[in-house]
Write an enzyme that holds these catalytic residues in place. Structure first.
Site, PDB file in Angstrom:
ATOM      1  N   ARG A  52       0.770  -1.142   0.104  1.00 30.53           N
ATOM      2  CA  ARG A  52      -0.124   0.088  -0.008  1.00 30.53           C
ATOM      3  C   ARG A  52       0.897   1.313  -0.213  1.00 30.53           C
ATOM      4  O   ARG A  52       0.512   2.453  -0.547  1.00 30.53           O
ATOM      5  CB  ARG A  52      -0.815  -0.056   1.203  1.00 30.53           C
ATOM      6  CG  ARG A  52      -1.724   1.125   1.270  1.00 30.53           C
ATOM      7  CD  ARG A  52      -2.938   1.064   2.328  1.00 30.53           C
ATOM      8  NE  ARG A  52      -2.404   1.094   3.658  1.00 30.53           N
ATOM      9  CZ  ARG A  52      -3.235   1.108   4.621  1.00 30.53           C
ATOM     10  NH1 ARG A  52      -4.451   0.773   4.587  1.00 30.53           N
ATOM     11  NH2 ARG A  52      -2.679   1.239   6.003  1.00 30.53           N
ATOM     12  N   LYS A 151      -2.523   7.253   1.442  1.00 30.28           N
ATOM     13  CA  LYS A 151      -2.227   7.135   2.636  1.00 30.28           C
ATOM     14  C   LYS A 151      -0.933   8.405   2.818  1.00 30.28           C
ATOM     15  O   LYS A 151       0.006   8.045   2.897  1.00 30.28           O
ATOM     16  CB  LYS A 151      -1.978   6.129   3.539  1.00 30.28           C
ATOM     17  CG  LYS A 151      -1.967   6.205   4.924  1.00 30.28           C
ATOM     18  CD  LYS A 151      -1.840   4.829   5.555  1.00 30.28           C
ATOM     19  CE  LYS A 151      -1.689   4.917   7.156  1.00 30.28           C
ATOM     20  NZ  LYS A 151      -3.053   5.409   7.759  1.00 30.28           N
ATOM     21  N   GLU A 184     -15.886   6.565   6.471  1.00 33.97           N
ATOM     22  CA  GLU A 184     -15.046   5.848   7.143  1.00 33.97           C
ATOM     23  C   GLU A 184     -14.853   6.989   8.250  1.00 33.97           C
ATOM     24  O   GLU A 184     -15.624   7.974   8.467  1.00 33.97           O
ATOM     25  CB  GLU A 184     -13.639   5.496   6.501  1.00 33.97           C
ATOM     26  CG  GLU A 184     -12.825   6.841   6.164  1.00 33.97           C
ATOM     27  CD  GLU A 184     -11.591   6.332   5.706  1.00 33.97           C
ATOM     28  OE1 GLU A 184     -11.010   5.297   5.868  1.00 33.97           O
ATOM     29  OE2 GLU A 184     -10.870   7.349   4.618  1.00 33.97           O
TER      30      GLU A 184
END
Ligand code: PMP
Length: 286
Positions: A52, A151, A184
């Site tokens: 990721r 991220k 989220e």
């Protein structure tokens, strides 16, 4: 406590592990990161986190000056050098120092940093009694502006929502997307259980696809629990039987109310407990 920090190939005492004030990570939040758990001296789902990280870096056109395998080695070395058995790893790649302008061509030397440290968890009470959530008025970043799938070091969107949570006396806050759908929480993914079906917003709701989220989806499928990744609104949470959050630090944390309304019977639910047990088996000693 972390004593030695990995920075650009060296393990240095933490006082010496420093980056330039001209680093675009500092100036603009221009960089990417990962937070990873260490259980019994083993770095949990390290390959998934490193994958990721490289995807996030690729999305912002940041070239990490080492291979994923070298990165895995660097993380393991740092954990071992600090003698961490139960802890947390913060892996940070910043763009590197440049001018005071935005042009990435004027930056050089992306910084590769691995910090291995102890971990701050939610208080035990939260797992026993469940978490209360409030809906933040700050919406999750629009995917066309800054994709939540990246991220990145720019967490202001989440921080602003988290402040709203804190002001309301909540440990976490629910974030909606620009369509008013559930996305989220500020640092965790959200799930509900409704009539025996486990549901979570799909990636196109504008979320970070959590590594814990994916692990829980796999566990549920293996346990024969029906799973749906779907669009969800606040109404679905209000009428759900159970609700929980997932994240690297949180693992699986039950949610018992949203905006003052109890979810289910207002107590952590049985399927949430079952999934937490299954998840904890993954993190046990081999
Ligand atoms: N969403 C956001 C915005 C996060 O920052 C995180 C990680 N703290 C998560 C979800 C959960 O992801 P993971 O399970 O990979 O920790």
């Amino acid at each position: 406590m972390s004593n030695r920090v990995y920075i650009n190939g060296k393990l240095l005492p933490k006082e010496q592990a420093v980056v330039s004030v001209f680093d675009h990570g500092f100036l603009y939040g221009d960089g990417v990161f990962e937070g990873i758990r260490v259980y019994h001296g083993r770095v949990f789902l390290l390959r998934e986190h490193v994958d990721r990280l490289y995807e996030s870096a690729r999305a912002i056109r940041l070239e990490i000056p080492m291979t994923p395998d070298q990165m895995i080695q660097a993380v393991n070395e740092t954990v071992q050098a600090n003698g961490i058995q139960e802890g947390y790893v913060r892996l940070v790649i910043s763009r590197g120092a440049g001018g005071l302008g935005l042009d990435i061509r004027k930056t050089s030397n992306p910084q590769v940093i691995v910090i291995a440290d102890s971990i701050t968890l939610y208080p035990a009470k939260v797992y026993e009694e469940g978490l209360k959530l409030v809906t933040a008025s700050t919406i999750r970043n629009h995917s066309a502006a800054l994709s939540p799938r990246i991220k990145s070091l720019n967490y202001l969107n989440n921080i602003l929502a988290r402040i709203e949570g804190t002001d309301a006396g909540c440990e976490e806050a629910l974030m909606l997307n620009h369509k008013g759908e559930v996305a989220e929480c500020t640092g965790d993914n959200i799930f509900i259980i409704s009539k025996g079906v486990l549901k979570t917003p799909s990636a196109d709701a504008g979320i970070l696809e959590g590594i814990t989220r994916n692990a829980v989806l796999n566990l549920a499928r293996e346990a024969g629990i029906p799973v749906q990744e779907c669009s969800m609104v606040r109404h679905d949470i209000f009428i759900a039987d159970e609700c929980f959050l997932t994240g690297t630090a949180a693992e699986i944390v039950p949610v018992v109310s949203l905006d003052g309304r109890p979810i289910g019977n207002g107590k952590p639910g049985p399927l949430t407990h079952k999934l937490l047990k299954l998840f904890q088996q993954l993190t046990e000693k081999p």
